[in-house]
Design a protein around this motif. Structure first.
Motif, PDB file in Angstrom:
ATOM      1  N   PHE A 159      -0.935   8.312  33.971  1.00 63.35           N
ATOM      2  CA  PHE A 159      -0.030   7.185  33.764  1.00 63.35           C
ATOM      3  C   PHE A 159       0.054   6.844  32.262  1.00 63.35           C
ATOM      4  CE2 PHE A 159       2.098   3.123  34.551  1.00 63.35           C
ATOM      5  CZ  PHE A 159       2.879   3.421  35.646  1.00 63.35           C
ATOM      6  N   CYS A 160      -0.107   7.852  31.422  1.00 64.14           N
ATOM      7  CA  CYS A 160      -0.093   7.645  29.960  1.00 64.14           C
ATOM      8  C   CYS A 160      -0.923   6.420  29.583  1.00 64.14           C
ATOM      9  CB  CYS A 160       1.333   7.494  29.437  1.00 64.14           C
ATOM     10  SG  CYS A 160       2.245   9.033  29.295  1.00 64.14           S
ATOM     11  N   TYR A 161      -2.157   6.327  30.110  1.00 62.17           N
ATOM     12  CA  TYR A 161      -2.896   5.074  29.901  1.00 62.17           C
ATOM     13  C   TYR A 161      -3.156   4.732  28.430  1.00 62.17           C
ATOM     14  CZ  TYR A 161      -7.397   7.519  29.402  1.00 62.17           C
ATOM     15  OH  TYR A 161      -8.404   8.317  28.960  1.00 62.17           O
ATOM     16  N   PRO A 162      -3.287   5.739  27.536  1.00 54.48           N
ATOM     17  CA  PRO A 162      -3.454   5.314  26.130  1.00 54.48           C
ATOM     18  C   PRO A 162      -2.220   4.592  25.602  1.00 54.48           C
ATOM     19  CG  PRO A 162      -4.153   7.589  26.444  1.00 54.48           C
ATOM     20  CD  PRO A 162      -3.424   7.189  27.687  1.00 54.48           C
ATOM     21  N   ARG A 163      -1.050   4.949  26.112  1.00 55.59           N
ATOM     22  CA  ARG A 163       0.175   4.235  25.717  1.00 55.59           C
ATOM     23  C   ARG A 163       0.222   2.877  26.407  1.00 55.59           C
ATOM     24  NH1 ARG A 163       4.585   7.038  23.675  1.00 55.59           N
ATOM     25  NH2 ARG A 163       5.955   5.598  24.772  1.00 55.59           N
ATOM     26  N   ALA A 164      -0.068   2.881  27.717  1.00 62.95           N
ATOM     27  CA  ALA A 164       0.015   1.627  28.487  1.00 62.95           C
ATOM     28  C   ALA A 164      -0.938   0.572  27.909  1.00 62.95           C
ATOM     29  CB  ALA A 164      -0.297   1.885  29.948  1.00 62.95           C
ATOM     30  N   GLU A 165      -2.103   1.020  27.460  1.00 58.49           N
ATOM     31  CA  GLU A 165      -3.078   0.047  26.939  1.00 58.49           C
ATOM     32  C   GLU A 165      -2.569  -0.673  25.698  1.00 58.49           C
ATOM     33  OE1 GLU A 165      -6.761   2.162  26.521  1.00 58.49           O
ATOM     34  OE2 GLU A 165      -7.090   2.209  28.689  1.00 58.49           O
ATOM     35  N   SER A 166      -1.611  -0.042  25.005  1.00 64.48           N
ATOM     36  CA  SER A 166      -1.041  -0.733  23.843  1.00 64.48           C
ATOM     37  C   SER A 166       0.331  -1.323  24.185  1.00 64.48           C
ATOM     38  CB  SER A 166      -0.949   0.220  22.647  1.00 64.48           C
ATOM     39  OG  SER A 166      -0.122   1.302  22.981  1.00 64.48           O
ATOM     40  N   GLY A 167       0.619  -1.442  25.472  1.00 62.91           N
ATOM     41  CA  GLY A 167       1.851  -2.114  25.900  1.00 62.91           C
ATOM     42  C   GLY A 167       3.084  -1.224  25.875  1.00 62.91           C
ATOM     43  N   GLN A 168       2.899   0.081  25.659  1.00 60.31           N
ATOM     44  CA  GLN A 168       4.064   0.980  25.645  1.00 60.31           C
ATOM     45  C   GLN A 168       4.215   1.632  27.013  1.00 60.31           C
ATOM     46  OE1 GLN A 168       4.354   3.633  22.119  1.00 60.31           O
ATOM     47  NE2 GLN A 168       2.291   2.911  21.746  1.00 60.31           N
ATOM     48  N   CYS A 169       5.452   1.942  27.377  1.00 57.72           N
ATOM     49  CA  CYS A 169       5.626   2.572  28.693  1.00 57.72           C
ATOM     50  C   CYS A 169       5.311   4.062  28.586  1.00 57.72           C
ATOM     51  CB  CYS A 169       7.023   2.340  29.229  1.00 57.72           C
ATOM     52  SG  CYS A 169       8.267   3.260  28.370  1.00 57.72           S
ATOM     53  N   ASN A 170       5.186   4.688  29.748  1.00 55.42           N
ATOM     54  CA  ASN A 170       4.841   6.109  29.838  1.00 55.42           C
ATOM     55  C   ASN A 170       5.882   6.949  29.104  1.00 55.42           C
ATOM     56  OD1 ASN A 170       4.944   4.383  32.179  1.00 55.42           O
ATOM     57  ND2 ASN A 170       3.499   5.776  33.102  1.00 55.42           N
ATOM     58  N   ALA A 171       5.458   8.123  28.651  1.00 56.39           N
ATOM     59  CA  ALA A 171       6.384   8.999  27.921  1.00 56.39           C
ATOM     60  C   ALA A 171       7.577   9.378  28.796  1.00 56.39           C
ATOM     61  CB  ALA A 171       5.642  10.252  27.467  1.00 56.39           C
ATOM     62  N   CYS A 172       7.335   9.638  30.092  1.00 59.26           N
ATOM     63  CA  CYS A 172       8.442  10.027  30.986  1.00 59.26           C
ATOM     64  C   CYS A 172       9.463   8.896  31.080  1.00 59.26           C
ATOM     65  CB  CYS A 172       7.923  10.419  32.367  1.00 59.26           C
ATOM     66  SG  CYS A 172       6.930   9.139  33.160  1.00 59.26           S
ATOM     67  N   ALA A 173       8.968   7.671  31.213  1.00 57.49           N
ATOM     68  CA  ALA A 173       9.863   6.524  31.373  1.00 57.49           C
ATOM     69  C   ALA A 173      10.587   6.229  30.056  1.00 57.49           C
ATOM     70  CB  ALA A 173       9.074   5.303  31.820  1.00 57.49           C
ATOM     71  N   HIS A 174       9.854   6.361  28.952  1.00 58.66           N
ATOM     72  CA  HIS A 174      10.432   6.061  27.642  1.00 58.66           C
ATOM     73  C   HIS A 174      11.572   7.023  27.326  1.00 58.66           C
ATOM     74  CE1 HIS A 174      10.707   5.701  23.259  1.00 58.66           C
ATOM     75  NE2 HIS A 174      10.181   4.507  23.431  1.00 58.66           N
ATOM     76  N   SER A 175      11.381   8.300  27.707  1.00 62.33           N
ATOM     77  CA  SER A 175      12.384   9.299  27.326  1.00 62.33           C
ATOM     78  C   SER A 175      13.497   9.434  28.361  1.00 62.33           C
ATOM     79  CB  SER A 175      11.705  10.661  27.130  1.00 62.33           C
ATOM     80  OG  SER A 175      11.152  11.077  28.372  1.00 62.33           O
ATOM     81  N   CYS A 176      13.411   8.722  29.465  1.00 57.96           N
ATOM     82  CA  CYS A 176      14.355   8.939  30.575  1.00 57.96           C
ATOM     83  C   CYS A 176      15.799   8.662  30.152  1.00 57.96           C
ATOM     84  CB  CYS A 176      13.986   8.038  31.757  1.00 57.96           C
ATOM     85  SG  CYS A 176      15.163   8.152  33.103  1.00 57.96           S
ATOM     86  N   VAL A 177      16.595   9.716  30.192  1.00 50.94           N
ATOM     87  CA  VAL A 177      17.977   9.637  29.728  1.00 50.94           C
ATOM     88  C   VAL A 177      18.822   8.744  30.644  1.00 50.94           C
ATOM     89  CG1 VAL A 177      20.023  11.058  29.312  1.00 50.94           C
ATOM     90  CG2 VAL A 177      17.753  11.915  28.697  1.00 50.94           C
ATOM     91  N   GLY A 178      18.573   8.861  31.943  1.00 48.99           N
ATOM     92  CA  GLY A 178      19.351   8.074  32.899  1.00 48.99           C
ATOM     93  C   GLY A 178      18.909   6.621  32.979  1.00 48.99           C
ATOM     94  N   ARG A 179      17.858   6.277  32.282  1.00 48.82           N
ATOM     95  CA  ARG A 179      17.273   4.919  32.340  1.00 48.82           C
ATOM     96  C   ARG A 179      17.053   4.499  33.802  1.00 48.82           C
ATOM     97  NH1 ARG A 179      19.250   1.242  27.510  1.00 48.82           N
ATOM     98  NH2 ARG A 179      20.354   0.141  29.125  1.00 48.82           N
ATOM     99  N   ILE A 180      16.457   5.433  34.556  1.00 51.98           N
ATOM    100  CA  ILE A 180      16.286   5.186  35.991  1.00 51.98           C
ATOM    101  C   ILE A 180      14.949   4.510  36.292  1.00 51.98           C
ATOM    102  CG2 ILE A 180      17.485   7.401  36.325  1.00 51.98           C
ATOM    103  CD1 ILE A 180      14.915   8.198  37.988  1.00 51.98           C
ATOM    104  N   ARG A 181      14.060   4.417  35.265  1.00 48.83           N
ATOM    105  CA  ARG A 181      12.678   4.014  35.560  1.00 48.83           C
ATOM    106  C   ARG A 181      12.393   2.583  35.118  1.00 48.83           C
ATOM    107  NH1 ARG A 181       8.928   9.224  35.452  1.00 48.83           N
ATOM    108  NH2 ARG A 181      10.508  10.799  35.813  1.00 48.83           N
ATOM    109  N   TYR A 182      11.542   1.937  35.892  1.00 47.13           N
ATOM    110  CA  TYR A 182      11.095   0.574  35.608  1.00 47.13           C
ATOM    111  C   TYR A 182       9.579   0.567  35.760  1.00 47.13           C
ATOM    112  CZ  TYR A 182      16.000  -0.184  36.650  1.00 47.13           C
ATOM    113  OH  TYR A 182      17.364  -0.109  36.643  1.00 47.13           O
ATOM    114  N   VAL A 183       8.897  -0.125  34.874  1.00 47.21           N
ATOM    115  CA  VAL A 183       7.436  -0.188  34.979  1.00 47.21           C
ATOM    116  C   VAL A 183       7.001  -1.645  34.896  1.00 47.21           C
ATOM    117  CG1 VAL A 183       5.224   0.589  34.011  1.00 47.21           C
ATOM    118  CG2 VAL A 183       7.230   2.071  33.840  1.00 47.21           C
ATOM    119  N   GLY A 184       6.111  -2.045  35.769  1.00 41.12           N
ATOM    120  CA  GLY A 184       5.636  -3.422  35.747  1.00 41.12           C
ATOM    121  C   GLY A 184       4.407  -3.597  36.619  1.00 41.12           C
TER     122      GLY A 184
END
Ligand code: SF4
Ligand code: SF4
Length: 483
Positions: free
Chosen positions: A242-267
């Motif tokens: 779950f890209c936890y090193p990114r999540a721990e600094s408040g950033q979303c996962n690499a897959c979600a961040h790069s998603c072209v269709g903006r289909i992903r939500y994280v919360g």
């Protein structure tokens, strides 16, 4: 009530364009190394199709997940007898041909080609043996855009209506991005004899402790989604973190961040850990509602107090209130779990697809012009197909979601055309104007901070209470995997 916090991803299947940017981002960061060539922690499959690894949904063959036997759950392929018998050999694990032999191309063949009459080609070679592969026979999305659908799509277990395959004019297609669901009742954790797998107390992310893993591979067999992989180089199990090193600094996962269709939500979702076992035990077609009932209202003072007692920080509680995942999964009930009948209580949710064409019949557009909702049976993606994927076969649950999605569309269309919106359309779908406008915003123009509400955290600073709960609550305590 035992209130815990879980970080969760929602996918809006209507918007996935199958570009695989998510998979490539993940691969570049996490699995671009020896022993991990065939691993796609995030993969995107074409549906209908058999997926990756091939036929992963077929638990008669792979024996993953849990079975509910009266009042208790047991791992489908494991128990004392089968476990001892398979200490050194996992008979139910996918083989290399079920994934695919990872390959690359020898580009020197192109760059160094002599001038001639023929187009030079780069030959494929195995990334494991280095030998030339004459014919590539598999890949992470081998069903790509229904190529060979008569062979592959026809074998999709969710497809009950075979005529869809036989007639191209009624064929449908969608993409299904998949990753580890960071389940509440993870079969991988429960199956591990070394207790190398665990569910983090603070955010519910399921991880493999590389120091502890002995490479038994029970987890690979037990995960019904086939999202634990065996690294042939290190001899250890690996999976999405779950890209936890990114999540721990408040950033979303690499897959979600790069998603072209903006289909992903994280919360964040708050849930009642005491109810997990009971929610996994109900009948197939009651599973979605049982999963929803586990999720708690983050505005409820009693829930907030319970969460605080368990060490959940104020930052996480605030994030749970603003969570787009709560809006989509619980408040509007639009996002559904993938194959809940595997009973791992997955924590990734999918909004079923409505596009590309609303119906197999031309009159749907006329219906839309008049602001009316088309009959669900006329939708191009058969409702039975979606129910098999996302609701344990419950057609009503999927139907309710589709009605809401169509109602939002009809309502917004009227608004954009400056027509009088018929309030009955929304009302019949269980929505009002405010709800429709909020959903429309989330589906379309919502920015980064609305789609991803991830509270930063530092594991070192976590409340020790959370550490104590790590990986071992409810059902897991009773299994070998509980820590
Ligand atoms: S999907 Fe669930 S069972 Fe499979 S690896 Fe992830 S947490 Fe474990
Ligand atoms: S990046 Fe987004 S749109 Fe592209 S395949 Fe992945 S999930 Fe789908």
């Amino acid at each position: 009530m035992d209130v815990r916090a879980q970080i969760v991803m929602v996918f809006n299947l209507d918007k996935c364009i199958g570009c695989h940017t998510c998979s490539i981002s993940c691969k570049n960061i996490w699995t671009d190394r020896k022993g991990a060539e065939y691993m796609w922690w995030n993969n995107v499959e074409t549906k209908p199709g058999v997926g990756y690894p091939k036929h992963w949904e077929n638990q008669e063959r792979f024996k993953g997940g849990w079975i509910a036997d009266g009042k208790k759950l047991s791992l489908k392929g494991l128990g004392k007898g089968p476990t001892l018998a398979s200490m050194f050999f996992q008979p139910n694990m996918p083989k290399m041909e079920d994934y695919y032999e990872p390959f690359d191309f020898d580009y020197a063949d192109l760059a160094g080609a002599k001038p001639g009459d023929d187009q030079p080609v780069a030959r494929a070679f195995s990334q494991i043996s280095g030998k030339t592969i004459e014919e590539i026979e598999g890949g992470p999305n081998w069903d790509d855009d229904l190529s060979g659908s008569q062979v592959y799509a026809a074998k999709d277990l969710n497809l009950q209506e075979k005529q869809v395959i036989d007639s191209y004019d009624s064929m449908f297609m969608q993409y299904l991005p998949r990753m580890c669901n960071h389940c509440l009742n993870p079969a991988c954790v429960a199956s591990c004899p070394s207790r190398a797998l665990y569910k983090r107390g603070e955010d519910g992310v399921v991880l493999v402790d590389q120091e502890v893993c002995k490479g038994w591979r029970f987890c690979t067999s037990a995960c019904p989604y086939k999202k634990v992989y065996f690294n042939w180089q290190s001899g250890k199990a690996e999976k999405c973190i779950f890209c936890y090193p990114r999540a721990e600094s408040g950033q979303c996962n690499a897959c979600a961040h790069s998603c072209v269709g903006r289909i992903r939500y994280v919360g964040v979702l708050l849930y009642d850990a005491e109810g997990v076992e009971a929610a996994a035990l109900v009948k197939d077609d009651e599973l979605v509602e049982a999963h929803r009932a586990l999720i708690l209202n983050p505005n409820d003072p009693a829930v907030r107090e319970g969460a605080r007692k368990n060490g959940v920080s104020e930052r996480w509680l605030d994030a749970a209130v603003k969570s787009p995942v709560y809006t989509l999964v619980k408040e509007f009930g639009l996002a559904l779990p993938l194959h809940p009948e595997f009973r791992t209580v997955p924590m990734a949710y999918y909004i079923p697809s409505l596009s590309p064409v609303l119906s197999t019949f031309g009159d749907t557009h006329k219906l839309l012009e008049h602001g009316m909702i088309p009959a669900l049976e006329t939708l191009r993606v058969p409702i039975g197909y979606l129910a098999s994927l996302l609701s344990g076969g419950n057609h009503r649950v999927v139907g309710d979601v589709l009605k809401k999605l169509i109602a939002v569309r009809v309502h917004m269309r009227a608004q954009n055309l400056k027509q009088e919106a018929d309030p009955v359309v929304l009302r019949e779908a269980g929505l009002d104007q405010d709800g429709a406008n909020r959903l429309y915003r989330l589906f379309t123009i919502a920015g980064y901070n609305e789609r991803f509400v991830i509270p930063p955290q530092q594991r070192e600073e976590q409340d020790p209470q959370l550490r104590k709960q790590e990986g071992g609550f409810g059902l897991l305590k009773k299994t070998r995997g509980g820590r």
